[in-house]
Scaffold this active site. Structure first.
Site, mmCIF file in Angstrom:
data_model
loop_
_atom_site.group_PDB
_atom_site.id
_atom_site.type_symbol
_atom_site.label_atom_id
_atom_site.label_comp_id
_atom_site.label_asym_id
_atom_site.label_seq_id
_atom_site.Cartn_x
_atom_site.Cartn_y
_atom_site.Cartn_z
ATOM 1 N N GLY A 31 0.787 -1.236 0.000
ATOM 2 C CA GLY A 31 0.000 0.000 0.000
ATOM 3 C C GLY A 31 0.815 1.280 0.000
ATOM 4 O O GLY A 31 0.287 2.343 0.328
ATOM 5 N N ASN A 33 1.852 2.919 -2.581
ATOM 6 C CA ASN A 33 1.279 3.825 -3.591
ATOM 7 C C ASN A 33 -0.005 4.476 -3.079
ATOM 8 O O ASN A 33 -0.263 5.644 -3.381
ATOM 9 C CB ASN A 33 1.030 3.091 -4.912
ATOM 10 C CG ASN A 33 2.284 3.052 -5.768
ATOM 11 O OD1 ASN A 33 2.647 4.043 -6.391
ATOM 12 N ND2 ASN A 33 2.960 1.914 -5.760
ATOM 13 N N MET A 109 -3.253 -7.161 -7.398
ATOM 14 C CA MET A 109 -2.634 -8.306 -8.066
ATOM 15 C C MET A 109 -3.673 -9.350 -8.496
ATOM 16 O O MET A 109 -3.409 -10.556 -8.461
ATOM 17 C CB MET A 109 -1.578 -8.933 -7.137
ATOM 18 C CG MET A 109 -0.515 -7.943 -6.669
ATOM 19 S SD MET A 109 0.271 -6.988 -7.993
ATOM 20 C CE MET A 109 1.706 -7.988 -8.282
ATOM 21 N N HIS A 128 2.452 -0.141 -12.933
ATOM 22 C CA HIS A 128 3.228 -1.379 -13.083
ATOM 23 C C HIS A 128 4.712 -1.026 -13.049
ATOM 24 O O HIS A 128 5.129 -0.039 -13.658
ATOM 25 C CB HIS A 128 2.869 -2.058 -14.408
ATOM 26 C CG HIS A 128 3.568 -3.367 -14.586
ATOM 27 N ND1 HIS A 128 3.211 -4.509 -13.891
ATOM 28 C CD2 HIS A 128 4.630 -3.713 -15.358
ATOM 29 C CE1 HIS A 128 4.012 -5.494 -14.238
ATOM 30 N NE2 HIS A 128 4.884 -5.047 -15.120
HETATM 31 C C1 GAR Z 1 3.988 -1.473 -7.149
HETATM 32 O O1 GAR Z 1 5.371 -1.446 -7.416
HETATM 33 C C2 GAR Z 1 3.200 -1.661 -8.416
HETATM 34 O O2 GAR Z 1 3.828 -1.114 -9.515
HETATM 35 C C3 GAR Z 1 3.120 -3.165 -8.515
HETATM 36 O O3 GAR Z 1 2.934 -3.593 -7.198
HETATM 37 C C4 GAR Z 1 3.627 -2.708 -6.325
HETATM 38 C C5 GAR Z 1 2.729 -2.379 -5.169
HETATM 39 O O4 GAR Z 1 3.416 -1.663 -4.198
HETATM 40 N N1 GAR Z 1 2.061 -3.584 -9.358
HETATM 41 C C6 GAR Z 1 2.142 -4.599 -10.226
HETATM 42 O O5 GAR Z 1 3.113 -5.317 -10.308
HETATM 43 C C7 GAR Z 1 0.919 -4.794 -11.102
HETATM 44 N N2 GAR Z 1 1.162 -5.734 -12.127
HETATM 45 P P1 GAR Z 1 2.640 -0.955 -3.005
HETATM 46 O O6 GAR Z 1 1.641 -1.985 -2.461
HETATM 47 O O7 GAR Z 1 3.670 -0.613 -2.001
HETATM 48 O O8 GAR Z 1 1.932 0.250 -3.563
#
Ligand code: GAR
Length: 218
Positions: A31, A33, A109, A128
């Site tokens: 989380g 982002n 995901m 991504h």
């Molecule tokens: C992020 O790096 C995002 O780009 C990736 O998951 C991470 C989540 O981080 N998403 C993917 O790989 C989608 N295919 P977070 O939970 O700390 O925001």
């Protein structure tokens, strides 16, 4: 050293007063982002409200982050749904009940179905950790290291049915260093994610004809 790549038409953005965007944020794990988007809102960089956070893993740290910010959070555990479409129906209902008009995937995901896409046409965004169309799917950072690329990065795009596909809104490039591990490279990519995701949300809103306030601090 990093470089932001934002397509030229999008650089015509200008700050405008407008109604806040109403976001449903979908997250499966950490989380960070979500936290960056919430911070951009708190700082006045993005004119939006997070109407609801939807998460699918009971132990996901994102639930804690939402609680810290007093954001409403709803667990939709995918294991309790009969199908992907059934999960997406619940996401649509929860988002609509919360008054959201944009769906923001921030580390979500799960594969999406037409149920979700048709409910929020052109209003679902994903981030991504690669320069798409390179390295879609899981472990994008490991994929980049294994391929030996010298530059990778992150991408914000509109969501289509195929995983990590759809028109690109913004990208940031991140060089791969000789001594990078997956963790060190991911950390630098994430710093760029936190910067481009709030900006890309505002850009998408502007492109949808709903102007919104944005301050890129560049
Ligand atoms: C992020 O790096 C995002 O780009 C990736 O998951 C991470 C989540 O981080 N998403 C993917 O790989 C989608 N295919 P977070 O939970 O700390 O925001």
């Amino acid at each position: 050293m990093t470089a932001a790549l934002i397509s030229p038409a999008l650089s015509e953005l200008s700050p405008q007063l407008a109604e806040p965007l109403r976001l449903a944020v979908l997250a499966s794990g950490n989380g960070s982002n979500l936290a960056a988007i919430a911070a951009a809102i708190e700082n006045g960089d993005l004119n939006a409200t997070i109407q609801v956070v939807i998460y699918n893993n009971p132990a996901a740290k994102v639930a804690e982050r939402a609680a810290q910010r007093q954001l409403p959070a709803v667990l939709l555990n995918h294991r309790t749904f009969a199908s992907r479409a059934a999960l997406d129906e619940a996401i649509v209902q929860t988002s609509q009940d919360a008054g959201a008009d944009w769906v923001i995937m921030a580390g979500w995901m799960r594969r999406v179905t037409a149920v979700l896409i048709q409910a929020f046409p052109q209003r679902i965004l994903n981030i991504h950790p690669s320069l798409l169309p390179s390295f879609p799917g899981i472990r994008a950072v490991d994929q980049a290291l294994a391929a030996g690329v010298k530059i990778t990065g992150c991408t914000v795009h509109y969501v289509e049915l195929e995983i990590d596909s759809g028109p690109i809104i913004a990208q940031a490039a991140v060089p791969v260093l000789a001594d990078d591990t997956a963790a060190s490279l991911q950390a630098r990519i994430q710093q760029q994610e936190y910067r481009i995701y709030p900006a890309a949300i505002a850009i998408a809103a502007q492109l949808a004809g709903k102007s919104t306030a944005i301050n890129l601090h560049t």
